[in-house]
Design a protein around this motif. Structure first.
Motif, PDB file in Angstrom:
ATOM      1  N   GLY A 252       0.820  -1.201   0.000  1.00  0.00           N
ATOM      2  CA  GLY A 252       0.000   0.000   0.000  1.00  0.00           C
ATOM      3  C   GLY A 252       0.857   1.255   0.000  1.00  0.00           C
ATOM      4  N   ALA A 253       0.440   2.251  -0.766  1.00  0.00           N
ATOM      5  CA  ALA A 253       1.241   3.468  -0.926  1.00  0.00           C
ATOM      6  C   ALA A 253       1.434   4.213   0.388  1.00  0.00           C
ATOM      7  N   ASN A 254       0.484   4.076   1.312  1.00  0.00           N
ATOM      8  CA  ASN A 254       0.558   4.799   2.585  1.00  0.00           C
ATOM      9  C   ASN A 254       1.110   3.935   3.713  1.00  0.00           C
ATOM     10  N   PHE A 255       1.793   2.843   3.371  1.00  0.00           N
ATOM     11  CA  PHE A 255       2.307   1.934   4.397  1.00  0.00           C
ATOM     12  C   PHE A 255       3.507   2.526   5.121  1.00  0.00           C
ATOM     13  N   THR A 256       3.529   2.327   6.441  1.00  0.00           N
ATOM     14  CA  THR A 256       4.734   2.531   7.245  1.00  0.00           C
ATOM     15  C   THR A 256       4.808   1.378   8.234  1.00  0.00           C
ATOM     16  N   ASN A 257       6.007   1.015   8.632  1.00  0.00           N
ATOM     17  CA  ASN A 257       6.160  -0.090   9.575  1.00  0.00           C
ATOM     18  C   ASN A 257       5.435   0.194  10.882  1.00  0.00           C
TER      19      ASN A 257
ATOM     20  N   PRO B 198       9.202  -0.728   1.934  1.00  0.00           N
ATOM     21  CA  PRO B 198       8.314  -0.751   3.100  1.00  0.00           C
ATOM     22  C   PRO B 198       7.028  -1.526   2.820  1.00  0.00           C
ATOM     23  N   GLY B 199       6.776  -2.555   3.644  1.00  0.00           N
ATOM     24  CA  GLY B 199       5.558  -3.344   3.501  1.00  0.00           C
ATOM     25  C   GLY B 199       5.712  -4.625   2.722  1.00  0.00           C
ATOM     26  N   LYS B 200       6.934  -4.965   2.302  1.00  0.00           N
ATOM     27  CA  LYS B 200       7.139  -6.201   1.534  1.00  0.00           C
ATOM     28  C   LYS B 200       8.364  -6.926   2.088  1.00  0.00           C
ATOM     29  N   TRP B 201       8.125  -8.101   2.696  1.00  0.00           N
ATOM     30  CA  TRP B 201       9.182  -8.885   3.324  1.00  0.00           C
ATOM     31  C   TRP B 201       9.223 -10.301   2.749  1.00  0.00           C
ATOM     32  N   GLN B 202      10.180 -11.060   3.283  1.00  0.00           N
ATOM     33  CA  GLN B 202      10.161 -12.510   3.218  1.00  0.00           C
ATOM     34  C   GLN B 202       9.789 -13.002   4.614  1.00  0.00           C
ATOM     35  N   GLU B 203       8.865 -13.965   4.681  1.00  0.00           N
ATOM     36  CA  GLU B 203       8.432 -14.514   5.967  1.00  0.00           C
ATOM     37  C   GLU B 203       9.118 -15.854   6.200  1.00  0.00           C
TER      38      GLU B 203
ATOM     39  N   ILE C  53      -0.881  -5.143   1.218  1.00  0.00           N
ATOM     40  CA  ILE C  53      -1.327  -4.483  -0.009  1.00  0.00           C
ATOM     41  C   ILE C  53      -2.265  -3.308   0.260  1.00  0.00           C
ATOM     42  N   TYR C  54      -2.942  -3.326   1.406  1.00  0.00           N
ATOM     43  CA  TYR C  54      -3.790  -2.208   1.822  1.00  0.00           C
ATOM     44  C   TYR C  54      -3.584  -1.980   3.312  1.00  0.00           C
ATOM     45  N   ILE C  55      -3.616  -0.722   3.726  1.00  0.00           N
ATOM     46  CA  ILE C  55      -3.556  -0.434   5.158  1.00  0.00           C
ATOM     47  C   ILE C  55      -4.183   0.927   5.433  1.00  0.00           C
TER      48      ILE C  55
END
Length: 232
Positions: free
Chosen positions: A72-77, A148-153, A167-169
């Motif tokens: 999501g464009a407005n994502f922050t950790n 920001p907002g895309k990891w490996q789990e 993808i949304y927040i």
């Protein structure tokens, strides 16, 4: 049954090389400490053998690939940290390994102080079948945050990781998409999340439709609402 012979040949060759290497190293080991290390290596090798052979022999259920979803464009950790309740989900059989019998599902996210910048710890908790059922939980690490907002789990060391993307927040909602494709088998999950155990049905519908429009549900699986009533 369709057997992936190419994968089986590749895996077998790899395991033979690894076994030869371990055997050679073991012959040079004389101390108890080194023997312990070799036992651990043999144990890990056995696990790899079992997983690889099963994966190679299982019918290829899907030749699909994970979608390279954008966060999501407005994502922050900081916006994602904290407690979330699962409103509903779409999952393949592999993706539902932990959550198959879950109700009252929630996840807690926090920064990983022992990791690299952006790393986080996610704890998945639920009750088995009923709100009074057995408490279940699984903890994973979110690593390698490329954006920001895309990891490996990662749930276990040495095990394959999967992509994990928000993808949304918003202030009180989020949608998480995780996916992996191993030995030609595709597994994915779409989780609709809320800061409260309930969510406006219109918002849920909007978030779900947005996820479908991104092509995340390639297997056209049904959406399942998570029981939260009577849990809290």
């Amino acid at each position: 049954m369709k057997v992936n012979l190419v994968n089986l040949h590749t895996v077998t060759s790899f395991l033979y090389r690894q076994a030869t290497s371990v055997e050679s190293t073991a012959k040079q080991s004389h101390s108890c400490m080194m023997m312990s290390v070799e036992v651990q290596r043999y144990t890990m090798l056995l696990i790899v053998v079992v997983v690889a052979v099963v994966a190679a022999l299982v019918p290829v259920a899907s030749a699909g690939q994970c979608v390279d979803a954008k966060p999501g464009a407005n994502f922050t950790n900081e916006r994602y940290y904290g407690l979330w309740y699962e409103i509903g989900k779409i999952q393949t059989a592999g993706g539902a390994f932990f959550e198959k019998d879950c109700v009252c599902t929630n996840i807690a996210i926090k920064a990983d102080p022992s990791g690299n910048a952006g790393d986080a710890i996610v704890t998945n908790s639920c009750r088995k079948k009923t709100p009074q059922g057995q408490y279940l939980n699984a903890t994973a690490k979110l690593i390698q945050e490329t954006v920001p907002g895309k990891w490996q789990e990662s749930f276990f060391p040495f095990a394959p990781t999967q992509t994990y993307t928000i993808i949304y927040i918003g202030d009180d909602y989020a949608v998480e998409y995780d996916c992996e494709s191993v030995f030609g088998l595709l597994n994915y999950c779409i989780h609709i999340l809320s800061r409260k155990p309930t969510q406006d049905p219109d918002l849920t519908k909007k978030l779900l439709q947005g996820s479908l429009d991104m092509g995340l549900n390639s297997e056209e699986l049904e959406y399942v609402q998570t029981l939260q009533e009577g849990c809290w």
